[in-house]
Design an enzyme around this catalytic site. Structure first.
Site, PDB file in Angstrom:
ATOM      1  N   CYS A 150      -1.855 -80.899   1.859  1.00 54.09           N
ATOM      2  CA  CYS A 150      -0.881 -80.091   1.494  1.00 54.09           C
ATOM      3  C   CYS A 150       0.480 -80.663   2.176  1.00 54.09           C
ATOM      4  O   CYS A 150       1.077 -81.703   1.607  1.00 54.09           O
ATOM      5  CB  CYS A 150      -1.092 -78.705   1.942  1.00 54.09           C
ATOM      6  SG  CYS A 150       0.116 -77.575   0.993  1.00 54.09           S
ATOM      7  N   HIS A 158      -6.313 -77.917  -0.124  1.00 52.25           N
ATOM      8  CA  HIS A 158      -6.829 -77.829   1.610  1.00 52.25           C
ATOM      9  C   HIS A 158      -8.420 -77.720   1.568  1.00 52.25           C
ATOM     10  O   HIS A 158      -9.008 -76.864   1.657  1.00 52.25           O
ATOM     11  CB  HIS A 158      -6.282 -76.553   2.206  1.00 52.25           C
ATOM     12  CG  HIS A 158      -4.925 -76.357   2.393  1.00 52.25           C
ATOM     13  ND1 HIS A 158      -4.476 -76.788   3.660  1.00 52.25           N
ATOM     14  CD2 HIS A 158      -3.878 -75.921   1.759  1.00 52.25           C
ATOM     15  CE1 HIS A 158      -3.295 -76.742   3.777  1.00 52.25           C
ATOM     16  NE2 HIS A 158      -2.846 -76.042   2.704  1.00 52.25           N
ATOM     17  N   GLU A 163     -10.065 -78.646   4.031  1.00 52.22           N
ATOM     18  CA  GLU A 163     -10.540 -78.095   5.241  1.00 52.22           C
ATOM     19  C   GLU A 163     -10.581 -76.668   5.360  1.00 52.22           C
ATOM     20  O   GLU A 163     -11.452 -76.338   6.262  1.00 52.22           O
ATOM     21  CB  GLU A 163      -9.550 -78.727   6.295  1.00 52.22           C
ATOM     22  CG  GLU A 163      -8.038 -77.968   6.426  1.00 52.22           C
ATOM     23  CD  GLU A 163      -7.050 -78.429   5.495  1.00 52.22           C
ATOM     24  OE1 GLU A 163      -5.872 -77.756   5.742  1.00 52.22           O
ATOM     25  OE2 GLU A 163      -7.392 -79.061   4.360  1.00 52.22           O
TER      26      GLU A 163
END
Length: 276
Positions: free
Chosen positions: A102, A196, A198
């Site tokens: 991002c 994202h 993660e």
């Protein structure tokens, strides 16, 4: 021994806001993901938005550097952003491979000579839908194990609007023409995504709650009660991936529910470091 550095994209205020909800800052959470994907790796954290930030080790001590998301808007050119731009330029010069989610993609784009702007299509929140790999993306090592089309956790209002030189776009969707890219600059190589990988489903639940009323105002939810039900569903799915009812209700698939698929780009980046 693999040594990685996580660059926190947020200011001190942004880190505190996130930690109040999640218990950890974005960089701390990202470091935990990296340690799980690369057992035995040493993972350091730096907060380059801060005026007094210092690198834990010289840049050449690291095999790879990861950049988190951020609540900052890079086109506002605040000191917290400018300090990060200069650091990423230095990393490109040094040639340490980078990965960014991002804000990380936006930061590398501007550091390499591109532009980022507010998305006229509005906010992409919760999940980026129908991300499609480009022809080059289907052959790119960043996306090994990904299907040609997939969903991924996402929260952003800004997008890449002008590519820097020597950039390969590897994925796009209806909300952004640059959902993933490789940027080459100087001696450096950056892999990044607008989404994202993660984020856990619990993280997405926390994001929804943290934003709150603006998501109602923007039409994503009818009211805060509906928003809360959505957040509760995501948290429940985080703890029990077999909840077929929630997957169906939220229109999600294994590319989100399965940790290995959701984190594919990060795993592939780590594997590319081992191959160096």
């Amino acid at each position: 021994m693999l040594r990685l550095l996580v660059l926190e994209g947020n200011s001190l205020a942004g880190r505190r806001r996130w930690a109040e909800v999640a218990g950890l800052t974005p960089s701390e959470s990202y470091a935990d993901v990296l340690r799980a994907l690369a057992p035995g790796a040493v993972v350091d954290i730096c907060t380059p938005a801060d005026a007094d930030a210092r690198l834990p080790q010289p840049l050449d001590a690291y095999q790879g550097i990861v950049i988190t998301g951020s609540a900052l808007n890079i086109y506002q050119r605040e000191p917290e952003s400018l300090r990060q731009i200069e650091l990423v330029r230095a990393i490109f010069v040094q040639g340490v491979p980078m990965f960014g989610s991002c804000w990380g993609l936006q930061l590398a784009t501007v550091a390499a000579g591109g532009e980022v702007s507010l998305n006229p299509a509005g906010r992409e929140v919760g999940f980026a839908r129908k991300i499609a790999l480009t022809e080059l993306g289907r052959a790119h090592p960043m996306h090994v194990a990904r299907g040609d089309v997939f969903d991924a956790p996402a929260i952003h209002s800004d997008i890449v609007t002008r590519l820097p030189p020597d950039t390969t776009v590897t994925a796009r969707n209806a909300m952004s023409e640059v959902q993933a890219a490789e940027i080459r600059n100087g001696r450096g190589r950056f892999w990044g995504v607008q989404y994202h990988p993660e984020f856990s489903l619990q993280d997405v639940s926390w994001v929804i709650r943290r934003i709150g009323q603006p998501l109602v105002d923007e039409g994503f939810f009818a009211d805060l009660a509906e928003l809360e039900r959505y957040a509760v569903d995501l948290a429940a799915l985080h703890h029990d991936r077999a909840r077929r009812d929630i997957l169906w209700r939220l229109g999600l698939d294994q590319d989100v529910a399965n940790d290995g698929l959701r984190q594919a780009e990060i795993s592939n980046w780590i594997a590319s470091l081992d191959a160096r």
